[in-house]
Design a protein around this motif. Structure first.
Motif, short mmCIF file in Angstrom:
data_model
loop_
_atom_site.label_atom_id
_atom_site.label_comp_id
_atom_site.label_asym_id
_atom_site.label_seq_id
_atom_site.Cartn_x
_atom_site.Cartn_y
_atom_site.Cartn_z
N GLN A 1 -18.69 2.68 17.43
CA GLN A 1 -17.28 2.75 17.80
C GLN A 1 -16.44 3.35 16.67
OE1 GLN A 1 -16.21 -1.20 19.01
NE2 GLN A 1 -17.30 -1.01 20.96
N ARG B 1 -17.34 7.26 16.81
CA ARG B 1 -16.85 8.03 17.95
C ARG B 1 -15.35 8.30 17.79
NH1 ARG B 1 -18.92 3.77 21.77
NH2 ARG B 1 -21.17 4.05 21.75
N GLY B 2 -14.97 9.52 18.06
CA GLY B 2 -13.56 9.87 17.95
C GLY B 2 -13.18 10.21 16.53
N ASN C 1 -6.77 8.89 31.61
CA ASN C 1 -6.37 7.65 32.28
C ASN C 1 -5.06 7.88 33.05
OD1 ASN C 1 -5.49 5.09 32.99
ND2 ASN C 1 -6.23 4.17 31.11
N HIS D 1 -8.59 4.82 14.16
CA HIS D 1 -9.45 5.30 13.08
C HIS D 1 -8.70 5.57 11.78
CE1 HIS D 1 -12.82 5.52 15.73
NE2 HIS D 1 -12.22 6.34 16.55
N THR E 1 -15.15 6.83 30.12
CA THR E 1 -16.05 7.51 29.18
C THR E 1 -15.23 8.19 28.09
OG1 THR E 1 -17.35 7.99 31.13
CG2 THR E 1 -18.10 8.96 29.07
N ARG F 1 -14.22 5.58 25.72
CA ARG F 1 -15.34 5.17 24.86
C ARG F 1 -15.63 6.25 23.81
NH1 ARG F 1 -20.31 3.66 28.25
NH2 ARG F 1 -21.13 3.13 26.21
N LYS G 1 -13.56 7.97 22.41
CA LYS G 1 -12.54 7.88 21.36
C LYS G 1 -12.84 6.74 20.40
CE LYS G 1 -8.85 7.84 24.22
NZ LYS G 1 -7.43 7.85 24.63
N GLY G 2 -13.81 5.90 20.75
CA GLY G 2 -14.15 4.78 19.89
C GLY G 2 -13.43 3.49 20.25
N VAL G 3 -12.86 3.42 21.45
CA VAL G 3 -12.17 2.21 21.87
C VAL G 3 -13.18 1.08 22.05
CG1 VAL G 3 -10.71 1.21 23.67
CG2 VAL G 3 -10.41 3.59 23.02
N THR G 4 -12.77 -0.13 21.64
CA THR G 4 -13.68 -1.28 21.74
C THR G 4 -13.83 -1.73 23.19
OG1 THR G 4 -11.82 -2.76 21.43
CG2 THR G 4 -13.05 -2.15 19.46
N GLN G 5 -14.83 -2.57 23.43
CA GLN G 5 -15.08 -3.06 24.78
C GLN G 5 -13.85 -3.78 25.34
OE1 GLN G 5 -17.64 -2.39 26.64
NE2 GLN G 5 -17.14 -3.72 28.36
N LYS H 1 -7.01 -2.62 28.22
CA LYS H 1 -6.01 -1.56 28.09
C LYS H 1 -6.21 -0.45 29.11
CE LYS H 1 -4.25 0.47 24.22
NZ LYS H 1 -4.45 0.97 22.85
N HIS H 2 -7.46 -0.06 29.30
CA HIS H 2 -7.71 1.09 30.17
C HIS H 2 -8.09 0.69 31.59
CE1 HIS H 2 -7.55 4.42 27.25
NE2 HIS H 2 -7.85 3.48 26.37
#
Lengths: 355, 355
Positions: free
Chosen positions: A86, A89-90, A105, A121, B251, B254, B256-260, B266-267
């Protein structure tokens, strides 16, 4: 040149009801800093799966990396935990997706979506991130950026949305940008704009790009090097010039022969007969042999290794073996190669040649 | 005459609102504000939208009132059929007093005339109290019960659905699915009986019935009532969330590195809730009908209990009044839901208030 990414013998499989699908069967390639590598192949050749594996975004729990190493600046990221990924990524690797209509989104403001990786980040404050988001939108060529960031994706056209997706991917200045068929869902004029934009951005940011596509015209435009994938393996890899002017693998010939050009009057557009093999039970020999009119007997028994053509050019076909009959690419492909060279219908290639 | 009168009233109201609207639109002072503020635009659009809907609502209610009125007249029996103690003369006096001797069309016109003035008539029973008073006295418990069970039910249901979606195909998923199936298939009055037996009779934690103000009187009826909305929202949230989690923009997030947690709340959540809003309307209505039975079981002095009693004794004004009250509630709920849509889904916000 410095190696940014080094993929060694990557194998990716999917567990399905009908058994294990071996989508990627031992792929090795590297990407240098500031370089664009294009991965070409037809649908189901494993090109998208390869890049999804690079980011560890394979659909869980069916998809998994079976074997191999992915070294990003020397560090193996296959071993990394989800939490560590995580962070990566990004930040270090980011991705541009195929369909801009669905990859944003719909209920989140465009600005917020761009700011998200910045806040996560780079630990930016909201105000700072907002400033940067406006900068990014301007960088990807969206006018009136300060108003646009307060809008929602449905207020953007397809091409504009893809620009937003690119802005998100660029937000943290990633070292590696993976573009998974970024122009496939766009119409031709917009395609050209997006490609131009990506080349422009690469010149400015000097990041490396892996460009996935099935469109050789696009490849000629953007790529420094090209890897041709078939049935989960790289069958030919080389610089763009080598692939376009001196292709060695019959599959590459087929791809080139099936590429329409403006001046192909009198020459047929060649289709590669048949369809790709069933990857739950990959053939023992060369996977392309059943569709290959130049297939040798050995192709059915033994998989060809990568033969070295030059320092940068490798191809996996027995035709390159010293005992094999010398076979020239078919006439139409030769004409097409000449066509590219003479008329410059693929301007990117000419440009790359100048470098 | 009355018909014309009410149409005239509607026209007047509409003109007045239009004039006020025009004033805002054309007043020079507001021009700058209007140009700069998208909020102003949105409020104006919202105002127009609500106004339009209110006009439709009045028409709907008029139609409902008319249909109920004539249906009631067609029904066999009369308000006096249960009262065989009265002599013929007495009956005549009563009928005269309530205007039941007039021809039906006259009664209808008189009723509408009263309705426009906010007069629902006098109840035939309950010491001739005005129906509006009866409703006012009894609306409290019903409204509280309904609102409590809707809110608790939807929140619990969404949580249950989320858990199921996140742990897709796990033990928690199956548990929550089983709860949802039980909740939709077992009627609320069965639950009510069970709850009374276990928690009131056996354990003695809560009172068996009645409504005396304390919160302990709310617990059992609210649980009985909320089972259905909870089950429905759990099922919807699970299905929608699974679909949303598989979509392209997740996807992207994810990548972008967003957490679970960020992915889910949020999404995912907002997008997953949009279809749920659609079912909240029918759910609210079923809660209203649900209270009819639950109020009987728990001896709660609400509108539902009142409604059942008045149907039993042909108390025309009370039946009419309660029906209209439910209708108003229903159309208002639908309006609120439409407005909620706009708040949650930005794509609807703009098209919802078109001129």
């Amino acid at each position: 040149m410095d190696k940014l990414l080094d993929v060694k013998d990557l194998k990716v499989s999917f567990n399905t009801f009908s058994g294990e699908v071996q989508a990627v069967r031992g792929v090795s390639f590297d990407v240098n800093k500031g370089e664009t590598l294009a991965i070409v192949g037809e649908s189901g050749s494993g090109k998208s799966v390869t890049t999804k594996a690079l980011m560890q975004l394979l659909p869980k729990p069916q998809g998994f990396i079976k074997d191999g190493q992915i070294l990003l600046e020397g560090e193996d990221i296959v071993q990394k935990s989800e939490k560590e990924m995580q962070k990566l990524r990004g930040q270090d690797i980011s991705m541009i997706f195929q369909d801009p209509m669905t990859s944003l989104n719909p209920t989140m403001k465009v600005g917020t979506q761009i700011m998200e990786p910045l806040i996560k980040h780079q630990k930016m404050s909201r105000a700072k991130a907002k400033e940067r988001a406006i900068e990014l939108l301007e960088l990807v060529g969206i006018p009136d950026a300060s108003t646009r960031i307060t809008q929602y994706p449905h207020q953007f056209s397809g091409g504009m949305r893809q620009r937003v997706v690119i802005a998100i991917a660029l937000a943290c200045d990633p070292k590696l940008l993976i573009a998974d068929e970024p122009t496939t869902a766009l119409d031709v004029t917009i395609q050209a704009q997006i490609l131009e934009l990506m080349k422009d951005i690469q010149r400015k940011t000097e990041s490396s790009i892996i460009f996935i596509t099935h469109d050789l015209g696009v490849v000629a435009n953007v790529a420094d090097r090209v890897a041709v994938m078939y049935a989960g393996k790289i069958v030919e890899i080389g610089t763009a010039d080598e692939i376009f002017y001196n292709p060695k693998h019959p599959y590459t010939w087929g791809l080139l022969g099936s590429m329409p050009t403006l001046d192909n009057d009198g020459y047929d557009l060649i289709a590669i007969p048949g369809s790709p093999p069933d990857m739950t039970d990959p053939p023992k020999g060369d996977a392309f042999a059943p569709r290959n009119e130049y297939a040798l007997k050995i192709d059915e028994e033994l998989e060809p290794p990568l033969f070295k053509v030059s320092d940068t050019h490798y191809a996996a076909t027995w035709l390159l073996h010293e005992d094999a009959p010398k076979i020239e690419p078919p006439e139409s492909v030769k004409r097409r190669m000449q066509g590219i060279a003479n008329t410059g219908t693929a301007p990117g290639v000419a440009k790359d040649g100048e470098k | 005459m009355i018909w014309e009168e009410s149409i005239w009233t509607i026209k007047l109201a509409y003109t007045l609102f239009s004039i006020i609207g025009e004033f805002f639109v054309n007043n020079e002072l507001s021009v700058n504000f209007r140009k700069e503020s998208t909020l102003y635009q949105e409020v104006l659009q919202m105002g127009r939208f609500i106004l339009k809907r209110v006009v439709y609502m009045v028409i709907t209610l008029f139609i409902i009132a008319s249909i109920t009125f004539f249906l009631m007249k067609i029904l066999p029996g009369s308000p006096l059929s249960a009262e065989n103690k009265l002599s013929e003369e007495q009956q005549e006096i009563v009928l005269e007093k309530y205007g039941l001797n007039d021809p039906v069309p006259i009664q209808y016109v008189n009723y509408l005339a009263g309705l426009v003035q906010g007069d629902l008539g006098l109840s035939f029973h309950f010491d001739s109290t005005p129906v509006t008073d009866i409703l006012a006295n009894r609306v409290g418990p019903s409204a509280i019960l309904g609102a409590e069970s809707l809110i608790v039910g939807v929140i619990l249901g969404v949580l249950l659905g989320l858990i199921a979606a996140i742990f897709h195909n796990g033990v928690l998923d199956f548990t929550s699915t089983i709860i949802a199936v039980l909740g939709t298939s077992i009627p609320s009055f069965v639950f009510a009986g069970l709850l009374q037996y276990v928690f009131a009779v056996q354990l003695g934690w809560f009172p068996v019935a009645l409504w005396k103000g304390g919160l302990e009187y709310h617990v059992l009826p609210v649980i009985a009532l909320m089972i259905f909305p909870m089950a429905i929202s759990a099922r919807f949230t699970r299905t929608e969330m699974l679909e949303v989690l598989g979509s392209d923009y997740i996807t992207t997030a994810r990548a972008k590195g967003v957490t679970q947690a960020g992915i889910v709340f949020k999404h995912g959540l907002r997008n997953a809730l949009i279809p749920l809003i659609t079912v909240i309307g029918p759910m609210a209505v079923s809660l209203i009908t649900g209270t009819l039975v639950i109020e009987q079981i728990f001896a709660i002095p609400g509108i539902g209990e009142q409604f059942v009693n008045s149907v039993m004794v042909n108390d025309y004004p009370t039946i009419m009044g309660t029906t209209l009250f439910y209708s108003v509630l229903f159309v208002v709920i639908i309006l609120i839901i439409d407005l909620l849509y706009g708040i949650i889904d930005p794509r609807i916000r703009l098209s919802g208030g078109e001129k």
